[in-house]
Design a protein around this motif. Structure first.
Motif, PDB file in Angstrom:
ATOM      1  N   ARG A   1      26.187  47.931 -11.508  1.00 15.67           N
ATOM      2  CA  ARG A   1      26.432  47.497 -10.186  1.00 15.67           C
ATOM      3  C   ARG A   1      25.948  48.956  -9.589  1.00 15.67           C
ATOM      4  O   ARG A   1      24.856  49.034  -8.150  1.00 15.67           O
ATOM      5  CB  ARG A   1      27.267  47.535  -9.847  1.00 15.67           C
ATOM      6  CG  ARG A   1      28.588  46.309 -10.687  1.00 15.67           C
ATOM      7  CD  ARG A   1      30.124  46.528  -9.938  1.00 15.67           C
ATOM      8  NE  ARG A   1      30.652  47.538 -11.265  1.00 15.67           N
ATOM      9  CZ  ARG A   1      31.720  47.008 -11.474  1.00 15.67           C
ATOM     10  NH1 ARG A   1      32.167  46.041 -10.856  1.00 15.67           N
ATOM     11  NH2 ARG A   1      31.732  47.042 -12.444  1.00 15.67           N
ATOM     12  N   LEU A   2      25.765  49.910 -10.227  1.00 14.19           N
ATOM     13  CA  LEU A   2      24.963  51.344  -9.542  1.00 14.19           C
ATOM     14  C   LEU A   2      23.565  50.943  -9.729  1.00 14.19           C
ATOM     15  O   LEU A   2      22.530  51.858  -8.289  1.00 14.19           O
ATOM     16  CB  LEU A   2      25.007  52.787 -11.039  1.00 14.19           C
ATOM     17  CG  LEU A   2      24.486  53.450 -10.212  1.00 14.19           C
ATOM     18  CD1 LEU A   2      25.094  54.140  -9.349  1.00 14.19           C
ATOM     19  CD2 LEU A   2      24.571  54.945 -10.984  1.00 14.19           C
ATOM     20  N   ARG A   3      22.621  50.188 -10.729  1.00 17.05           N
ATOM     21  CA  ARG A   3      21.649  50.467 -10.663  1.00 17.05           C
ATOM     22  C   ARG A   3      21.184  49.205  -9.205  1.00 17.05           C
ATOM     23  O   ARG A   3      20.100  49.263  -8.607  1.00 17.05           O
ATOM     24  CB  ARG A   3      21.059  49.460 -12.017  1.00 17.05           C
ATOM     25  CG  ARG A   3      19.810  49.130 -11.829  1.00 17.05           C
ATOM     26  CD  ARG A   3      18.971  48.632 -12.763  1.00 17.05           C
ATOM     27  NE  ARG A   3      19.392  49.406 -14.356  1.00 17.05           N
ATOM     28  CZ  ARG A   3      19.671  49.549 -15.342  1.00 17.05           C
ATOM     29  NH1 ARG A   3      20.624  47.585 -14.820  1.00 17.05           N
ATOM     30  NH2 ARG A   3      20.629  50.133 -15.993  1.00 17.05           N
ATOM     31  N   PHE A   4      21.983  47.982  -8.848  1.00 18.02           N
ATOM     32  CA  PHE A   4      21.896  47.355  -7.730  1.00 18.02           C
ATOM     33  C   PHE A   4      22.482  47.549  -7.097  1.00 18.02           C
ATOM     34  O   PHE A   4      21.500  48.364  -5.436  1.00 18.02           O
ATOM     35  CB  PHE A   4      22.639  46.203  -7.549  1.00 18.02           C
ATOM     36  CG  PHE A   4      22.785  45.203  -6.790  1.00 18.02           C
ATOM     37  CD1 PHE A   4      22.246  44.072  -6.337  1.00 18.02           C
ATOM     38  CD2 PHE A   4      24.241  45.219  -5.704  1.00 18.02           C
ATOM     39  CE1 PHE A   4      21.752  43.569  -5.390  1.00 18.02           C
ATOM     40  CE2 PHE A   4      23.444  44.209  -4.088  1.00 18.02           C
ATOM     41  CZ  PHE A   4      22.713  43.097  -4.827  1.00 18.02           C
ATOM     42  N   ALA A   5      23.178  49.020  -6.425  1.00 14.83           N
ATOM     43  CA  ALA A   5      23.288  49.774  -5.056  1.00 14.83           C
ATOM     44  C   ALA A   5      22.229  50.762  -4.880  1.00 14.83           C
ATOM     45  O   ALA A   5      22.043  51.164  -4.023  1.00 14.83           O
ATOM     46  CB  ALA A   5      24.713  50.860  -5.640  1.00 14.83           C
ATOM     47  N   LEU A   6      21.266  51.228  -6.143  1.00 17.37           N
ATOM     48  CA  LEU A   6      20.222  51.882  -5.584  1.00 17.37           C
ATOM     49  C   LEU A   6      19.144  51.142  -5.193  1.00 17.37           C
ATOM     50  O   LEU A   6      18.495  52.050  -4.140  1.00 17.37           O
ATOM     51  CB  LEU A   6      20.088  53.132  -7.001  1.00 17.37           C
ATOM     52  CG  LEU A   6      21.012  53.883  -7.182  1.00 17.37           C
ATOM     53  CD1 LEU A   6      20.416  54.876  -8.818  1.00 17.37           C
ATOM     54  CD2 LEU A   6      21.130  55.143  -6.060  1.00 17.37           C
ATOM     55  N   MET A   7      19.356  50.523  -5.726  1.00 15.67           N
ATOM     56  CA  MET A   7      17.739  49.497  -5.504  1.00 15.67           C
ATOM     57  C   MET A   7      17.735  48.542  -4.560  1.00 15.67           C
ATOM     58  O   MET A   7      17.010  48.590  -2.902  1.00 15.67           O
ATOM     59  CB  MET A   7      17.913  48.575  -6.991  1.00 15.67           C
ATOM     60  CG  MET A   7      16.448  47.663  -6.471  1.00 15.67           C
ATOM     61  SD  MET A   7      15.940  46.249  -7.858  1.00 15.67           S
ATOM     62  CE  MET A   7      17.554  45.017  -7.565  1.00 15.67           C
TER      63      MET A   7
ATOM     64  N   GLY B   1      16.877  51.658  -1.781  1.00 14.74           N
ATOM     65  CA  GLY B   1      16.065  52.119  -1.423  1.00 14.74           C
ATOM     66  C   GLY B   1      14.564  51.239  -0.897  1.00 14.74           C
ATOM     67  O   GLY B   1      14.147  51.814   0.176  1.00 14.74           O
ATOM     68  N   ALA B   2      15.497  50.369  -0.764  1.00 11.15           N
ATOM     69  CA  ALA B   2      14.943  48.945  -0.549  1.00 11.15           C
ATOM     70  C   ALA B   2      14.897  49.213   1.310  1.00 11.15           C
ATOM     71  O   ALA B   2      14.159  49.117   2.089  1.00 11.15           O
ATOM     72  CB  ALA B   2      15.300  47.697  -0.720  1.00 11.15           C
ATOM     73  N   SER B   3      16.724  49.783   1.119  1.00  9.01           N
ATOM     74  CA  SER B   3      17.181  49.410   3.028  1.00  9.01           C
ATOM     75  C   SER B   3      16.047  50.937   3.652  1.00  9.01           C
ATOM     76  O   SER B   3      15.202  50.490   4.738  1.00  9.01           O
ATOM     77  CB  SER B   3      18.335  50.564   3.037  1.00  9.01           C
ATOM     78  OG  SER B   3      18.769  51.210   2.209  1.00  9.01           O
TER      79      SER B   3
END
Length: 56
Positions: free
Chosen positions: A19-25, A28-30
């Motif tokens: 979940r943390l990896r998804f939030a950081l990704m 970063g995309a935004s």
């Protein structure tokens, strides 16, 4: 819509690290999209400014 719900269910059951990896990704995309939007609007802003200066 069904795929989105499936993805959210998989994300909810994947653990804290994923979940943390998804939030950081996502963050970063935004940030990347914002930087791209800024870079693409700069030439238009400069051209408009040059047009106003030339009109004086």
């Amino acid at each position: 819509m069904r795929e989105l719900l499936l993805g959210l269910r998989l994300l909810a059951g994947s653990g804290r690290g994923n979940r943390l990896r998804f939030a950081l990704m996502t963050l970063g995309a935004s940030i990347g999209v914002c930087c791209l939007a800024i870079v693409l609007t700069i030439p238009g802003i400069l051209a408009a400014q040059d047009g106003r200066i030339a009109a004086r």
